[in-house]
Structure formats: structure tokens, C-alpha cells
Design a protein around this motif. Structure first.
Motif, PDB file in Angstrom:
ATOM      1  N   TYR A 199       0.829  -1.204   0.000  1.00 58.23           N
ATOM      2  CA  TYR A 199       0.000   0.000   0.000  1.00 58.23           C
ATOM      3  C   TYR A 199       0.860   1.250   0.000  1.00 58.23           C
ATOM      4  CZ  TYR A 199      -3.497  -3.448   1.151  1.00 58.23           C
ATOM      5  OH  TYR A 199      -4.301  -4.551   1.120  1.00 58.23           O
ATOM      6  N   LYS A 200       0.532   2.181  -0.927  1.00 63.41           N
ATOM      7  CA  LYS A 200       1.344   3.385  -1.096  1.00 63.41           C
ATOM      8  C   LYS A 200       0.467   4.546  -1.529  1.00 63.41           C
ATOM      9  CE  LYS A 200       5.145   0.514  -2.939  1.00 63.41           C
ATOM     10  NZ  LYS A 200       5.871   0.411  -1.674  1.00 63.41           N
ATOM     11  N   GLY A 201       1.010   5.736  -1.413  1.00 60.87           N
ATOM     12  CA  GLY A 201       0.375   6.899  -2.001  1.00 60.87           C
ATOM     13  C   GLY A 201      -0.556   7.642  -1.071  1.00 60.87           C
ATOM     14  N   SER A 202      -1.218   8.657  -1.622  1.00 57.88           N
ATOM     15  CA  SER A 202      -2.016   9.575  -0.826  1.00 57.88           C
ATOM     16  C   SER A 202      -3.263   8.953  -0.220  1.00 57.88           C
ATOM     17  CB  SER A 202      -2.418  10.784  -1.684  1.00 57.88           C
ATOM     18  OG  SER A 202      -1.287  11.546  -2.032  1.00 57.88           O
ATOM     19  N   LEU A 203      -3.735   7.853  -0.754  1.00 55.34           N
ATOM     20  CA  LEU A 203      -4.842   7.122  -0.114  1.00 55.34           C
ATOM     21  C   LEU A 203      -4.482   5.665   0.107  1.00 55.34           C
ATOM     22  CD1 LEU A 203      -8.281   8.461  -1.429  1.00 55.34           C
ATOM     23  CD2 LEU A 203      -7.275   8.685   0.825  1.00 55.34           C
ATOM     24  N   GLN A 204      -3.193   5.339   0.125  1.00 52.97           N
ATOM     25  CA  GLN A 204      -2.692   4.028   0.513  1.00 52.97           C
ATOM     26  C   GLN A 204      -3.410   2.892  -0.220  1.00 52.97           C
ATOM     27  OE1 GLN A 204       0.061   3.343   2.966  1.00 52.97           O
ATOM     28  NE2 GLN A 204       0.351   5.310   1.942  1.00 52.97           N
ATOM     29  N   ALA A 205      -3.316   2.907  -1.532  1.00 51.07           N
ATOM     30  CA  ALA A 205      -3.923   1.872  -2.364  1.00 51.07           C
ATOM     31  C   ALA A 205      -2.886   0.826  -2.744  1.00 51.07           C
ATOM     32  CB  ALA A 205      -4.527   2.486  -3.626  1.00 51.07           C
ATOM     33  N   GLY A 206      -3.358  -0.392  -2.950  1.00 53.74           N
ATOM     34  CA  GLY A 206      -2.519  -1.429  -3.510  1.00 53.74           C
ATOM     35  C   GLY A 206      -2.573  -1.383  -5.025  1.00 53.74           C
ATOM     36  N   PRO A 207      -1.702  -2.123  -5.715  1.00 52.58           N
ATOM     37  CA  PRO A 207      -1.685  -2.083  -7.189  1.00 52.58           C
ATOM     38  C   PRO A 207      -3.022  -2.468  -7.807  1.00 52.58           C
ATOM     39  CG  PRO A 207       0.307  -3.132  -6.364  1.00 52.58           C
ATOM     40  CD  PRO A 207      -0.594  -2.939  -5.180  1.00 52.58           C
ATOM     41  N   SER A 208      -3.666  -3.509  -7.306  1.00 50.36           N
ATOM     42  CA  SER A 208      -4.933  -3.944  -7.907  1.00 50.36           C
ATOM     43  C   SER A 208      -6.031  -2.922  -7.675  1.00 50.36           C
ATOM     44  CB  SER A 208      -5.347  -5.305  -7.360  1.00 50.36           C
ATOM     45  OG  SER A 208      -5.553  -5.252  -5.961  1.00 50.36           O
ATOM     46  N   GLU A 209      -6.055  -2.307  -6.476  1.00 55.85           N
ATOM     47  CA  GLU A 209      -7.051  -1.280  -6.202  1.00 55.85           C
ATOM     48  C   GLU A 209      -6.848  -0.070  -7.103  1.00 55.85           C
ATOM     49  OE1 GLU A 209      -6.672  -3.892  -2.707  1.00 55.85           O
ATOM     50  OE2 GLU A 209      -5.179  -2.626  -3.668  1.00 55.85           O
ATOM     51  N   ASP A 210      -5.585   0.279  -7.321  1.00 57.51           N
ATOM     52  CA  ASP A 210      -5.280   1.410  -8.193  1.00 57.51           C
ATOM     53  C   ASP A 210      -5.735   1.131  -9.624  1.00 57.51           C
ATOM     54  OD1 ASP A 210      -3.736   3.988  -8.728  1.00 57.51           O
ATOM     55  OD2 ASP A 210      -2.704   2.603 -10.077  1.00 57.51           O
ATOM     56  N   GLN A 211      -5.439  -0.048 -10.129  1.00 55.78           N
ATOM     57  CA  GLN A 211      -5.837  -0.403 -11.492  1.00 55.78           C
ATOM     58  C   GLN A 211      -7.355  -0.431 -11.630  1.00 55.78           C
ATOM     59  OE1 GLN A 211      -4.061  -0.877 -14.257  1.00 55.78           O
ATOM     60  NE2 GLN A 211      -2.088  -0.467 -13.274  1.00 55.78           N
ATOM     61  N   ASN A 212      -8.026  -0.987 -10.645  1.00 56.53           N
ATOM     62  CA  ASN A 212      -9.489  -1.044 -10.685  1.00 56.53           C
ATOM     63  C   ASN A 212     -10.079   0.360 -10.684  1.00 56.53           C
ATOM     64  OD1 ASN A 212     -12.029  -2.530 -10.551  1.00 56.53           O
ATOM     65  ND2 ASN A 212     -12.181  -1.786  -8.450  1.00 56.53           N
ATOM     66  N   GLY A 213      -9.509   1.252  -9.857  1.00 62.51           N
ATOM     67  CA  GLY A 213      -9.987   2.632  -9.820  1.00 62.51           C
ATOM     68  C   GLY A 213      -9.776   3.350 -11.138  1.00 62.51           C
ATOM     69  N   VAL A 255      -5.440   9.793  -5.490  1.00 67.66           N
ATOM     70  CA  VAL A 255      -6.713  10.051  -4.808  1.00 67.66           C
ATOM     71  C   VAL A 255      -7.884   9.652  -5.701  1.00 67.66           C
ATOM     72  CG1 VAL A 255      -8.213  11.874  -3.910  1.00 67.66           C
ATOM     73  CG2 VAL A 255      -5.762  11.851  -3.330  1.00 67.66           C
ATOM     74  N   ARG A 256      -7.826  10.069  -6.942  1.00 69.27           N
ATOM     75  CA  ARG A 256      -8.903   9.768  -7.898  1.00 69.27           C
ATOM     76  C   ARG A 256      -9.167   8.279  -7.992  1.00 69.27           C
ATOM     77  NH1 ARG A 256      -6.955  10.190 -13.869  1.00 69.27           N
ATOM     78  NH2 ARG A 256      -6.345   8.065 -13.310  1.00 69.27           N
ATOM     79  N   ASP A 257      -8.107   7.505  -8.199  1.00 70.06           N
ATOM     80  CA  ASP A 257      -8.277   6.069  -8.436  1.00 70.06           C
ATOM     81  C   ASP A 257      -8.696   5.340  -7.168  1.00 70.06           C
ATOM     82  OD1 ASP A 257      -7.492   6.639 -11.015  1.00 70.06           O
ATOM     83  OD2 ASP A 257      -5.402   6.026 -10.691  1.00 70.06           O
ATOM     84  N   ALA A 258      -8.174   5.769  -6.011  1.00 69.86           N
ATOM     85  CA  ALA A 258      -8.562   5.119  -4.764  1.00 69.86           C
ATOM     86  C   ALA A 258     -10.029   5.387  -4.445  1.00 69.86           C
ATOM     87  CB  ALA A 258      -7.665   5.580  -3.624  1.00 69.86           C
ATOM     88  N   LEU A 259     -10.478   6.609  -4.647  1.00 72.52           N
ATOM     89  CA  LEU A 259     -11.892   6.906  -4.413  1.00 72.52           C
ATOM     90  C   LEU A 259     -12.787   6.100  -5.356  1.00 72.52           C
ATOM     91  CD1 LEU A 259     -11.881  10.790  -3.908  1.00 72.52           C
ATOM     92  CD2 LEU A 259     -12.227   9.034  -2.156  1.00 72.52           C
ATOM     93  N   MET A 260     -12.376   6.001  -6.609  1.00 74.24           N
ATOM     94  CA  MET A 260     -13.182   5.248  -7.566  1.00 74.24           C
ATOM     95  C   MET A 260     -13.206   3.760  -7.231  1.00 74.24           C
ATOM     96  SD  MET A 260     -14.663   7.242  -9.658  1.00 74.24           S
ATOM     97  CE  MET A 260     -15.346   5.835 -10.549  1.00 74.24           C
ATOM     98  N   ASN A 261     -12.100   3.230  -6.719  1.00 72.43           N
ATOM     99  CA  ASN A 261     -12.023   1.805  -6.445  1.00 72.43           C
ATOM    100  C   ASN A 261     -13.044   1.352  -5.407  1.00 72.43           C
ATOM    101  OD1 ASN A 261     -10.755  -0.945  -6.151  1.00 72.43           O
ATOM    102  ND2 ASN A 261     -10.312  -0.101  -4.133  1.00 72.43           N
TER     103      ASN A 261
END
Length: 370
Positions: A199-213, A255-261
Motif C-alpha cells: 500500500y502506497k500513495g495519498s490514499l494508501q492503495a494497492g496495485p490492484s485497487e489502483d488499477q481497478n480505480g 486520490v482519484r483512483d482510490a476513491l473510484m475503487n
């Protein structure tokens, strides 16, 4: 680890001030724990366990500080040993105050219930925070924003509008989104995670969560362009800027991708959530649980009576404990179930973070009106 995230350690991002630390003698006992009379065996055992846990915590703090100052290589997941030692100290203190309630001390600046933490030891947690700040610093190529808080609010708001919410409810979604940013990183952009390689970044997403978002964002981007052309243009610029870099190290796209995920699908329920939980901090806590235990939280919302929905799966209880709920002391850790109302009440380490988010949200709102 939780399926959606491991929130950055709640204590490691709650404290703002730093202090020079006198670790003292390994067997130090604060004045609050001085026992005037003879101890029972249970009290003596609890005191000995606390002294040992405190000594171990000081030891790992000294070790990490020495490694960092001498530029030695750090072990994999360098924050985990610190986190576990901190937890063990708080747990041992709670066990001690359970058998000697009179030793519960004064309030502390962290907002931790005094039964769980001796306020005389605040400098130790100041040092703990400083070490995490160093270990979780963003990489050199991370792409920051000059308006990180407004970005989060704007993205939360426009995503909610794209999901069909009106202006007032979309405003609540923006406020909740800012709370998530503080819950995960205390408002720090693009950070790593000293307890996880995933988990990394401004909303602590994993790679799969980021891709899904990212996929979900692409699907609603035409609606976004129609609702807010200026924001859509900003999005195009950030996409061009990030290029082949991990999207989690660009604040906007992270942030965008984590919120969307995880959260965008729940935004249509914001009106009902606000009605059930009028306290904005409770609303933020519920959405943070979407981040930590997504499936049970969605089930609770579907139940029609979310605050009385009970979690009893040991794995889920473990996820909660790994994120600072029911984590300290034998009495708390012995719990085998909890309602969502009890879970929200147990999220006291998040309170200061959400209060900060609310304050900044009010400032953003005031500036937009001005």
C-alpha cells in the motif's frame, strides 16, 4: 492484512509536535504508576509486564534512530517492529490499569483514553512519529500537488455528482473524502508505508485497487467532462504528467483512483448515511471502514440497520485490530464480536485526524464562497 488497505498507523500520523527524547533507564516507571502499598500478585505481574514492554519499545526506538542517523540499511518493513512494540506497551498499560484502576493518569495530547497510555511518555510517541515520517517519506520522483486538500474535496464532490448526487450531498462526499485522506496519511501526499510493501500513495492503495480505480474512472470520465470541464482538463494534464510513473505517486491520480475503487460505489448512499449518522466524524469513520473492511461494511449498509450490524468473523476482527480497534489489552482483545456502533466508538485514534480534516474542509468552503 486487510483486503483494501492497511491505514498508516493512526498514532504515527496523529501527533504534530516533536520533542527530544530521554529514554531513561530501561526499567523506568512513571510517577503515575508508583504503588504506595504492597502489590498483589496480579498487580505485580502486570507491572512487570508493563516495564518489560516499555523497555522493549524504548530499545527498538533507539535501534531505528541509530540506523537512520548512521545511514544503515533498514530491514524490510522497518515500521512493523516499532508498531508492535508500541501496541505491546499500550496493551500492557491497559492490563495494568485494569487491575489498578487508581493508576489511570491525566489526559494526554494524543486523545488516547488515559487507561491505555501514560501521558508522561508522550515524548516516546513524538520520537515514534518522527521515525515514521522518515521511513515513509515520498520517493524523489513523486508528483505532488500545490493544492492537495482542495484536490481531494473536488474529486470527491465531482465523483459524487457523476454518481447522481445533488450539490449538498456531493459536498458531504467531498468532506468525507478529505477525512479519508487524513485517516490514511494525515494529509501527507505520496507517502510510502513502513508496515507494508503493497500500500502506497495519498490514499494508501494497492496495485490492484489502483488499477481497478483507473478503469472505473475511465468509464465515468465523459460524465465528469460534462459536469466540470475545468476539472476534466486538470485530469488530462495530470495523466500526461504521470506518464509511466506509478499512478499512486501522483497525488491527483492516487486520490482519484482510490476513491473510484472502493468509495464511489457507496457515494449514492451518502444521503441515507448522513441521515443515520448526522455526526460528520461518524460519517468519515464509516467510509474509512469501507477502506479497511469493505465487505462487512457494505453488508451493514445493506442491512437497513447498519449501526446494530454485528461482525463476528475472527479474520475481520483481526483486520480491525490491525488498524487500532480493539487492539490493546487482554479485555479488548478478548472481544469476539462488535456492532458497527461499537466499532465506530473504538476508532478513537482517528478522532484527531478527522477533526483536522473538518477544519480544513471548512477553510476550503469559506475560501470558495469568498
Amino acid at each position: 492484512m486487510p483486503p483494501a488497505s492497511i491505514a498508516i498507523d493512526a498514532i504515527a500520523t496523529t501527533i504534530g509536535s516533536l520533542a527530544s527524547v530521554d529514554f531513561g533507564h530501561p526499567g523506568f516507571v512513571s510517577p503515575a504508576l508508583a504503588q504506595p502499598g504492597p502489590l498483589t500478585k496480579a498487580q505485580s505481574d502486570a507491572l512487570a509486564a508493563y516495564n518489560q514492554a516499555l523497555s522493549n519499545f524504548k530499545s527498538i526506538l533507539r535501534q531505528r534512530r541509530a540506523q537512520i542517523d548512521s545511514k544503515q540499511p533498514l530491514p524490510n518493513l522497518p515500521g512493523q517492529a516499532l508498531y508492535l512494540a508500541r501496541n505491546a506497551t499500550m496493551s500492557a498499560y491497559k492490563d495494568l490499569t485494569d487491575v489498578v484502576p487508581s493508576k489511570i493518569g491525566r489526559p494526554n495530547k494524543l486523545g488516547i483514553p488515559p487507561a491505555y497510555f501514560d501521558a508522561d511518555l508522550e515524548p516516546l510517541l513524538d520520537e515514534y512519529v518522527k521515525l515514521f515520517e522518515i521511513m515513509q517519506a515520498p520517493p524523489a520522483n513523486a508528483q505532488k500537488s500545490d493544492t492537495p486538500f482542495k484536490d481531494v474535496v473536488d474529486l470527491g464532490r465531482v465523483i459524487a455528482r457523476a454518481k447522481g448526487l445533488g450539490a449538498a450531498d456531493a459536498e458531504a462526499a467531498g468532506r468525507i473524502s478529505l477525512g479519508l485522506f487524513f485517516a490514511e496519511t494525515n494529509g501527507n501526499q505520496n507517502i510510502g508505508n513502513a508496515r507494508s510493501n503493497k500500500y502506497k500513495g495519498s490514499l494508501q492503495a494497492g496495485p490492484s485497487e489502483d488499477q481497478n480505480g483507473r478503469r472505473k474512472w475511465a468509464a465515468i470520465k465523459p460524465a465528469i467532462a460534462s459536469l466540470d470541464p475545468a476539472l476534466n482538463l486538470r485530469d488530462d494534464k495530470e495523466e500526461a504528467r504521470v506518464g509511466q510513473l506509478d499512478h499512486r505517486y501522483n497525488h491527483w491520480t492516487a486520490v482519484r483512483d482510490a476513491l473510484m475503487n472502493a468509495h464511489a460505489d457507496i457515494f449514492p448512499q451518502v444521503p441515507a448515511i448522513v441521515k443515520t449518522l448526522p455526526d460528520p466524524i461518524d460519517q468519515m469513520k464509516l467510509f474509512e471502514l469501507i477502506q479497511i473492511i469493505p465487505s462487512p461494511t457494505k453488508s451493514a449498509l445493506r442491512s437497513g440497520n447498519p449501526m446494530n450490524y454485528r461482525v463476528s468473523d475472527p479474520v475481520i476482527m483481526g483486520y480491525l485490530r490491525n488498524n487500532s480497534m480493539f487492539a490493546y489489552g487482554r479485555s479488548d482483545r478478548a472481544r469476539t464480536s462488535a456492532t458497527f456502533r461499537e466499532i465506530l466508538d473504538a476508532m478513537w485514534l482517528f478522532n484527531a485526524k478527522f477533526e483536522k480534516a473538518l477544519s480544513i474542509f471548512d477553510e476550503i468552503k469559506a475560501r470558495s464562497k469568498g
